[in-house]
Design a protein around this motif. Sequence first.
Motif, short mmCIF file in Angstrom:
data_model
loop_
_atom_site.label_atom_id
_atom_site.label_comp_id
_atom_site.label_asym_id
_atom_site.label_seq_id
_atom_site.Cartn_x
_atom_site.Cartn_y
_atom_site.Cartn_z
N ASP A 43 4.45 -12.42 13.39
CA ASP A 43 5.56 -11.49 13.28
C ASP A 43 6.13 -11.62 11.87
OD1 ASP A 43 8.12 -10.25 13.36
OD2 ASP A 43 8.29 -10.63 15.52
N SER A 44 6.13 -10.52 11.12
CA SER A 44 6.58 -10.58 9.73
C SER A 44 8.01 -11.07 9.60
CB SER A 44 6.45 -9.20 9.08
OG SER A 44 7.29 -8.26 9.73
N ARG A 45 8.80 -10.92 10.67
CA ARG A 45 10.20 -11.36 10.62
C ARG A 45 10.32 -12.88 10.61
NH1 ARG A 45 11.52 -7.19 15.38
NH2 ARG A 45 9.56 -8.15 16.00
N ASN A 46 9.23 -13.57 10.93
CA ASN A 46 9.23 -15.03 10.83
C ASN A 46 8.88 -15.51 9.43
OD1 ASN A 46 9.85 -15.31 13.53
ND2 ASN A 46 7.72 -15.51 14.18
N CYS A 47 8.42 -14.59 8.60
CA CYS A 47 8.01 -14.96 7.24
C CYS A 47 9.25 -15.06 6.35
CB CYS A 47 7.02 -13.93 6.68
SG CYS A 47 6.43 -14.33 5.02
N GLU A 48 9.43 -16.22 5.71
CA GLU A 48 10.61 -16.48 4.90
C GLU A 48 10.34 -16.30 3.40
OE1 GLU A 48 11.84 -20.36 6.14
OE2 GLU A 48 11.78 -19.80 8.27
N ALA A 49 9.18 -15.76 3.06
CA ALA A 49 8.84 -15.49 1.66
C ALA A 49 8.51 -14.02 1.48
CB ALA A 49 7.66 -16.36 1.22
N GLU A 50 8.71 -13.51 0.29
CA GLU A 50 8.46 -12.10 0.01
C GLU A 50 6.96 -11.81 -0.06
OE1 GLU A 50 10.23 -8.76 -3.06
OE2 GLU A 50 9.66 -10.73 -3.87
N GLN A 51 6.53 -10.75 0.64
CA GLN A 51 5.13 -10.35 0.59
C GLN A 51 4.87 -9.48 -0.64
OE1 GLN A 51 7.22 -9.81 3.19
NE2 GLN A 51 6.25 -10.36 5.14
N LEU A 52 3.71 -9.64 -1.22
CA LEU A 52 3.37 -8.93 -2.46
C LEU A 52 3.37 -7.42 -2.26
CD1 LEU A 52 2.46 -8.87 -5.39
CD2 LEU A 52 0.12 -9.30 -4.61
N TRP A 53 2.98 -6.95 -1.06
CA TRP A 53 2.93 -5.49 -0.86
C TRP A 53 4.32 -4.85 -0.92
CZ3 TRP A 53 0.11 -8.46 2.91
CH2 TRP A 53 0.87 -8.90 4.00
N ASN A 54 5.36 -5.62 -0.60
CA ASN A 54 6.71 -5.08 -0.78
C ASN A 54 7.04 -4.91 -2.27
OD1 ASN A 54 6.99 -5.09 1.96
ND2 ASN A 54 8.40 -6.82 2.05
N VAL A 55 6.51 -5.81 -3.08
CA VAL A 55 6.72 -5.73 -4.53
C VAL A 55 6.01 -4.50 -5.10
CG1 VAL A 55 6.44 -6.91 -6.73
CG2 VAL A 55 6.95 -8.23 -4.67
N THR A 56 4.74 -4.32 -4.72
CA THR A 56 3.99 -3.19 -5.27
C THR A 56 4.60 -1.86 -4.82
OG1 THR A 56 2.39 -3.29 -3.43
CG2 THR A 56 1.85 -4.50 -5.45
N ALA A 57 5.02 -1.79 -3.55
CA ALA A 57 5.62 -0.56 -3.04
C ALA A 57 6.92 -0.24 -3.79
CB ALA A 57 5.88 -0.67 -1.55
N ALA A 58 7.73 -1.28 -4.02
CA ALA A 58 8.99 -1.08 -4.73
C ALA A 58 8.76 -0.65 -6.18
CB ALA A 58 9.81 -2.37 -4.70
N ALA A 59 7.61 -1.03 -6.73
CA ALA A 59 7.28 -0.67 -8.11
C ALA A 59 6.69 0.74 -8.20
CB ALA A 59 6.31 -1.68 -8.70
N GLY A 60 6.65 1.46 -7.08
CA GLY A 60 6.14 2.83 -7.09
C GLY A 60 4.65 2.94 -6.89
N ILE A 61 4.01 1.85 -6.49
CA ILE A 61 2.56 1.85 -6.26
C ILE A 61 2.28 2.11 -4.78
CG2 ILE A 61 0.47 0.45 -6.35
CD1 ILE A 61 1.75 -1.12 -8.66
N LYS A 62 1.50 3.13 -4.49
CA LYS A 62 1.20 3.46 -3.11
C LYS A 62 0.28 2.39 -2.52
CE LYS A 62 0.22 7.35 -0.09
NZ LYS A 62 -0.20 8.77 0.01
#
Length: 681
Positions: free
Chosen positions: A95-114
């Motif tokens: 469950d991603s809600r148990n993950c306490e570190a930032e996932q890289l795909w959130n970074v790429t998405a926030a940077a405008g990368i599909k």
Amino acid sequence: MKREALTKKLLVLGVDGMDPKITRKFLSEGIMPNLQKFIEKGSARKDLSHLGALPTITPACWTTLATGAYPGTHGITCFWRQSPQSLDAVVYNMDSRNCEAEQLWNVTAAAGIKTLVWHWPGSAWPPTSDSPNLSVVDGTQPGSVNMGVAQLDWEKVIAADEEITELQYAPKVERPAGVGCMISDLDAITEEEEPATDMLEIWYGEAAMKGAEIREYIMGPENMEMVIESIPHYDLVNSPLKDAEGWAAAPADAKEFTILTSDGIVRRPALILKNAEGIYDHIAIYKNKKAEKPIVVLEVGKMVSGIVDDINKEGELKPACRSMKLLELSPDGKKLKMWISNALDTAQDKLFHPKELLKDVVEHVGPVPPVSLVGGEDAYLVENVYEPAWDAYCQWQAKALNHLINNREYQVIFTHLHNIDCAGHMFWHLAKNLERWSYTDPKVNQDFIRKFYIQTDKYLGEFLHLLDEGWTIMILADHGLLVGEEFPPQIGEYGGMNVQVMEELGYTVMKKDKNGKTLKEVDWEKTTAVQTRSNYIYINLKGRDAHGIVDPADKYELERKIMSDLYSYRYKGQRVIGLAMRNKDAVVLGTNGPQCGDIFFTVDEGFSRLHGDGLSTVEGAFDTSVSPIFLAAGTGIKENFTTARTIRQVDIAPTIATLVGVRMPAHCEGAPIYQILTEEF
């Protein structure tokens, strides 16, 4: 700081359980030509390995790959999460809600990368970013897409014979190796034997996903995963076979039999038909005898996937996808054997974000095909059902991903395939002639391992063309899979609380009935420590645990005694435990913190199972190891280059971030593998 990208398109091809050591063996045999092309076009270590995180467990390692953080930091520290209420229970952890570190795909998405995340187990679902640039498919379990939520009916073997007089159905029959499919007295089985354990329901069922506690006491060898999964189990149907009667349009020489679906409550009539030479060699399955067209036509030995039929689930009809194979058919039409897969709801889109992705894939590629979970000790089923079903799934996934690449304009894609790991848990341990499985042929199972690597090479080859289209491709795994040297003692099994060794050492005490028989119930008034999940021991501590009896002032010395006893423990005269250390000291391995036990330990080389209980450097029989594979090729990567650098699993995410020109994930603890990049750092 904004970093200039070295590539505009990057694809991660994750293959769960892919071991670089045995991969090199198969490369030298020339049976993995597509992977060889990736190597020649890219960069890797000479041994193709990287150093996996600990524990070497699927969700923990895939989360490390996604975050660049060690398990002790990101908090996904095993397949299961320790129950906060009970030392002897675990709860669902993917469950991603148990993950306490930032996932890289959130970074790429926030940077405008599909960005697309495809079935990445452990920290992908539910999506933890509301960016319109992020798409996510499943990730709630490691098997295959929708495996945990869309299953409507179980796998079946159907035996039809003129000597059978009554249509009979037996659910979840366990079939030891070498036992035929036709059973003369199914009534005795259904009355006297309990159905086989439905591991899917235990591990991935709705109750587990909603956080319900799961108690599994591993008391003896029969409780161990590698034993449970070795024994094939499937629904069994015995059907009378006779001349066709009452059909709207059946040839005069056709014969008929009946298939039961939907947990045995739905009947599908089938015709046995002749070819032009007058030999019975194919069958046609219909919804009913009045139907003009069959649901499917099957020829002997040819698996057909993408078969859609209605399944009756609790009174509601749902369209479901199945695969089927006519395994045997006598030329005179007097007997046959066939297999039908489990059934997946074709419209189940709850694990697709956005939901329209499922409709897109189904429309242009086909419904999600189910994989098989039968086989194990039964080499016949592995060869004829298990491996071909996974091959069909691999082909479907490759087509689905290529379709999305071509039509959705994704720029960064994280993908996961589970064929090697799933097969490994079924029969890898049978590739060495261990005493427990002396009736199986290790050479046959070694050949099955080859087939799954050939299958994987074929899958990887479906993406080679992207290198010519400006893509960067990484091929990697979470861990490898070894062929065990010994049948292991009961410690380090990840599926629950391991009793044997801790009971022998006097730390775990189980209650007994009035006759002295051990019960599956912990005597908490006498238990000072328990071993749960793969590598963790918990002290039964006062003030922290519900039944705590150990004074916190005594915890340090008790840990010292447990570690000393673990090192002294012998099995067949040999030391079993490789490492044991307190939580605070396990920071050197990245296995410390609140989601890890009071003691972290590993099993010594020689006593490991498939993976998960030892170091990621452990090796086994048949040139296998627990190390995960890593190589990269394409834009931004040096061509035909070998690095001597020790590559750690935490280094993968920062390397991807560097290649696509985004910041590092917030909790990243690794560093870019700058030696393999075309530009100096």
